[in-house]
Design a protein around this motif. Structure first.
Motif, PDB file in Angstrom:
ATOM      1  N   ASN A 188     -22.226 -16.580  -6.735  1.00  0.00           N
ATOM      2  CA  ASN A 188     -21.848 -15.782  -7.897  1.00  0.00           C
ATOM      3  C   ASN A 188     -21.474 -14.367  -7.480  1.00  0.00           C
ATOM      4  OD1 ASN A 188     -24.236 -13.937  -8.206  1.00  0.00           O
ATOM      5  ND2 ASN A 188     -25.304 -15.894  -8.412  1.00  0.00           N
ATOM      6  N   ASN A 189     -20.963 -13.615  -8.413  1.00  0.00           N
ATOM      7  CA  ASN A 189     -20.430 -12.294  -8.091  1.00  0.00           C
ATOM      8  C   ASN A 189     -21.497 -11.277  -7.708  1.00  0.00           C
ATOM      9  OD1 ASN A 189     -17.508 -12.268  -8.186  1.00  0.00           O
ATOM     10  ND2 ASN A 189     -17.706 -12.898 -10.321  1.00  0.00           N
ATOM     11  N   HIS A 190     -22.748 -11.495  -8.106  1.00  0.00           N
ATOM     12  CA  HIS A 190     -23.808 -10.609  -7.622  1.00  0.00           C
ATOM     13  C   HIS A 190     -23.865 -10.650  -6.093  1.00  0.00           C
ATOM     14  CE1 HIS A 190     -25.264  -9.321 -11.388  1.00  0.00           C
ATOM     15  NE2 HIS A 190     -26.557  -9.335 -11.134  1.00  0.00           N
ATOM     16  N   ASP A 191     -23.681 -11.838  -5.523  1.00  0.00           N
ATOM     17  CA  ASP A 191     -23.689 -11.972  -4.063  1.00  0.00           C
ATOM     18  C   ASP A 191     -22.474 -11.286  -3.448  1.00  0.00           C
ATOM     19  OD1 ASP A 191     -25.989 -13.776  -4.110  1.00  0.00           O
ATOM     20  OD2 ASP A 191     -24.594 -15.280  -4.863  1.00  0.00           O
ATOM     21  N   MET A 192     -21.312 -11.544  -4.027  1.00  0.00           N
ATOM     22  CA  MET A 192     -20.077 -10.979  -3.490  1.00  0.00           C
ATOM     23  C   MET A 192     -20.095  -9.453  -3.591  1.00  0.00           C
ATOM     24  SD  MET A 192     -18.570 -13.805  -2.571  1.00  0.00           S
ATOM     25  CE  MET A 192     -20.240 -14.402  -2.292  1.00  0.00           C
ATOM     26  N   HIS A 193     -20.540  -8.935  -4.732  1.00  0.00           N
ATOM     27  CA  HIS A 193     -20.574  -7.479  -4.917  1.00  0.00           C
ATOM     28  C   HIS A 193     -21.625  -6.835  -4.024  1.00  0.00           C
ATOM     29  CE1 HIS A 193     -18.708  -8.149  -9.167  1.00  0.00           C
ATOM     30  NE2 HIS A 193     -17.794  -8.101  -8.219  1.00  0.00           N
ATOM     31  N   MET A 194     -22.743  -7.515  -3.803  1.00  0.00           N
ATOM     32  CA  MET A 194     -23.738  -7.012  -2.856  1.00  0.00           C
ATOM     33  C   MET A 194     -23.118  -6.853  -1.478  1.00  0.00           C
ATOM     34  SD  MET A 194     -27.319  -8.810  -1.603  1.00  0.00           S
ATOM     35  CE  MET A 194     -26.456 -10.228  -0.865  1.00  0.00           C
ATOM     36  N   GLY A 195     -22.371  -7.873  -1.054  1.00  0.00           N
ATOM     37  CA  GLY A 195     -21.715  -7.795   0.247  1.00  0.00           C
ATOM     38  C   GLY A 195     -20.692  -6.688   0.315  1.00  0.00           C
ATOM     39  N   ARG A 196     -19.871  -6.575  -0.707  1.00  0.00           N
ATOM     40  CA  ARG A 196     -18.850  -5.522  -0.728  1.00  0.00           C
ATOM     41  C   ARG A 196     -19.498  -4.134  -0.757  1.00  0.00           C
ATOM     42  NH1 ARG A 196     -13.681  -7.605  -2.666  1.00  0.00           N
ATOM     43  NH2 ARG A 196     -13.335  -9.416  -1.321  1.00  0.00           N
ATOM     44  N   ASN A 197     -20.570  -3.999  -1.529  1.00  0.00           N
ATOM     45  CA  ASN A 197     -21.253  -2.705  -1.612  1.00  0.00           C
ATOM     46  C   ASN A 197     -21.862  -2.286  -0.281  1.00  0.00           C
ATOM     47  OD1 ASN A 197     -20.634  -2.403  -4.331  1.00  0.00           O
ATOM     48  ND2 ASN A 197     -22.570  -3.283  -5.048  1.00  0.00           N
ATOM     49  N   ALA A 198     -22.218  -3.275   0.544  1.00  0.00           N
ATOM     50  CA  ALA A 198     -22.804  -2.986   1.857  1.00  0.00           C
ATOM     51  C   ALA A 198     -21.741  -2.850   2.941  1.00  0.00           C
ATOM     52  CB  ALA A 198     -23.789  -4.086   2.245  1.00  0.00           C
ATOM     53  N   GLY A 199     -20.494  -3.186   2.626  1.00  0.00           N
ATOM     54  CA  GLY A 199     -19.424  -3.092   3.606  1.00  0.00           C
ATOM     55  C   GLY A 199     -19.398  -4.205   4.627  1.00  0.00           C
ATOM     56  N   VAL A 200     -19.752  -5.439   4.192  1.00  0.00           N
ATOM     57  CA  VAL A 200     -19.800  -6.548   5.149  1.00  0.00           C
ATOM     58  C   VAL A 200     -18.399  -6.944   5.596  1.00  0.00           C
ATOM     59  CG1 VAL A 200     -21.967  -7.431   4.234  1.00  0.00           C
ATOM     60  CG2 VAL A 200     -19.800  -8.351   3.353  1.00  0.00           C
ATOM     61  N   GLY A 201     -18.372  -7.678   6.699  1.00  0.00           N
ATOM     62  CA  GLY A 201     -17.092  -8.104   7.245  1.00  0.00           C
ATOM     63  C   GLY A 201     -16.429  -9.207   6.459  1.00  0.00           C
ATOM     64  N   MET A 202     -17.220 -10.009   5.722  1.00  0.00           N
ATOM     65  CA  MET A 202     -16.645 -11.139   5.006  1.00  0.00           C
ATOM     66  C   MET A 202     -17.547 -11.554   3.846  1.00  0.00           C
ATOM     67  SD  MET A 202     -15.574 -14.871   6.606  1.00  0.00           S
ATOM     68  CE  MET A 202     -14.548 -14.103   7.876  1.00  0.00           C
ATOM     69  N   THR A 203     -16.942 -11.837   2.710  1.00  0.00           N
ATOM     70  CA  THR A 203     -17.671 -12.410   1.580  1.00  0.00           C
ATOM     71  C   THR A 203     -17.137 -13.817   1.341  1.00  0.00           C
ATOM     72  OG1 THR A 203     -16.127 -11.355   0.035  1.00  0.00           O
ATOM     73  CG2 THR A 203     -18.222 -10.224   0.449  1.00  0.00           C
ATOM     74  N   ILE A 204     -18.052 -14.782   1.265  1.00  0.00           N
ATOM     75  CA  ILE A 204     -17.672 -16.188   1.160  1.00  0.00           C
ATOM     76  C   ILE A 204     -18.365 -16.803  -0.052  1.00  0.00           C
ATOM     77  CG2 ILE A 204     -17.672 -18.440   2.305  1.00  0.00           C
ATOM     78  CD1 ILE A 204     -17.904 -16.871   4.990  1.00  0.00           C
ATOM     79  N   ALA A 205     -17.582 -17.296  -0.978  1.00  0.00           N
ATOM     80  CA  ALA A 205     -18.126 -17.928  -2.177  1.00  0.00           C
ATOM     81  C   ALA A 205     -18.129 -19.442  -2.011  1.00  0.00           C
ATOM     82  CB  ALA A 205     -17.292 -17.543  -3.395  1.00  0.00           C
ATOM     83  N   VAL A 206     -19.123 -20.085  -2.627  1.00  0.00           N
ATOM     84  CA  VAL A 206     -19.189 -21.547  -2.642  1.00  0.00           C
ATOM     85  C   VAL A 206     -19.282 -22.017  -4.084  1.00  0.00           C
ATOM     86  CG1 VAL A 206     -20.169 -21.820  -0.334  1.00  0.00           C
ATOM     87  CG2 VAL A 206     -21.695 -21.462  -2.298  1.00  0.00           C
ATOM     88  N   LEU A 207     -18.869 -23.272  -4.317  1.00  0.00           N
ATOM     89  CA  LEU A 207     -18.754 -23.798  -5.670  1.00  0.00           C
ATOM     90  C   LEU A 207     -19.865 -24.793  -6.014  1.00  0.00           C
ATOM     91  CD1 LEU A 207     -14.870 -24.280  -5.786  1.00  0.00           C
ATOM     92  CD2 LEU A 207     -16.239 -22.365  -6.665  1.00  0.00           C
TER      93      LEU A 207
END
Length: 234
Positions: A188-207
């Motif tokens: 979910n987007n909480h995970d993706m936004h957490m990664g973006r907020n931390a400046g990670v190299g890659m955010t990967i979503a699963v369904l």
């Protein structure tokens, strides 16, 4: 080892990512609402709807309270919707329920083998969940991947909550990696936004959780059917 993109650490969400959300958590959500409603069936339906779940179909809306909230947030939402408890009382009850739910969880794949393969390739591995830390550790123990984890963080571990960057930064501190060397994997987007907020190299979503390709498209670098496709993007 480092992947061609420099990724050397992978931080996973738990529910909907390592565990199939619908099979693992929809039954728990029904029980959660029953507890919060003190057995009042009408109120339980109201509470499920407040949490973002259709009480008839079991569908949970992407990024809703039950999809992405931590225990305190869920308890707060339930109390605001009419649950006859204090937030503190309900949080305690929910944490106990969630810890026990590891016994009924359904993994997306053979998690012991999955983590062993990534560990053998040299990746630093962690789990960051909005669930409590005890529940994460019980899940890791049950499915045989606890010995492959370099880091575990729940909402109650002291690193802050999603989508704040603290859980990722804690993983970096524990492993010696820079955020740019880390991939965050979640449903979910909480995970993706957490990664973006931390400046990670890659955010990967699963369904395998509550998100859809449409709901996850903007914040994720890749969107996969499930974690078994992970190595293809690493």
């Amino acid at each position: 080892m480092a992947a061609g993109n420099g990724i050397t650490g992978i931080l996973f969400d738990k529910d909907g990512t390592l565990l199939d959300y619908a099979k693992s958590w929809v039954p728990v959500n029904y029980e959660l609402a029953r507890i919060a409603a003190r057995g009042d069936e009408r109120l339980a339906r109201v509470l499920l709807q407040a949490g973002g779940m259709d009480p008839d179909t079991g569908h949970v809306a992407p990024d809703s309270l039950l999809a992405a909230g931590n225990t305190v947030e869920i308890a707060t939402g339930m109390v605001e919707a009419g649950a006859p408890f204090t937030v503190e009382e309900l949080t305690t009850l929910f944490d106990g329920l969630f810890a026990q739910s590891a016994d009924y969880a359904v993994p997306v794949t053979d998690l012991g083998a999955f983590f062993a393969a990534l560990h053998a390739k040299g990746y630093r591995l962690g789990v960051a969940s909005s669930d409590n830390e005890r529940s994460i550790r019980e899940t890791a123990k049950r499915f045989g991947f606890e010995n492959y984890l370099h880091y575990v963080a729940g909402y109650d571990s002291g690193y802050g909550v999603k989508p704040q960057p603290g859980m990722v930064l804690g993983f970096c501190a524990a492993t010696g990696l820079a955020p740019a060397q880390v991939a965050v994997v979640g449903d979910n987007n909480h995970d993706m936004h957490m990664g973006r907020n931390a400046g990670v190299g890659m955010t990967i979503a699963v369904l395998t959780g509550t998100g859809s390709r449409q709901s996850l498209a903007e914040a994720s670098d890749h969107c996969l059917a499930d974690i078994t496709e992970l190595e293809a993007v690493l």
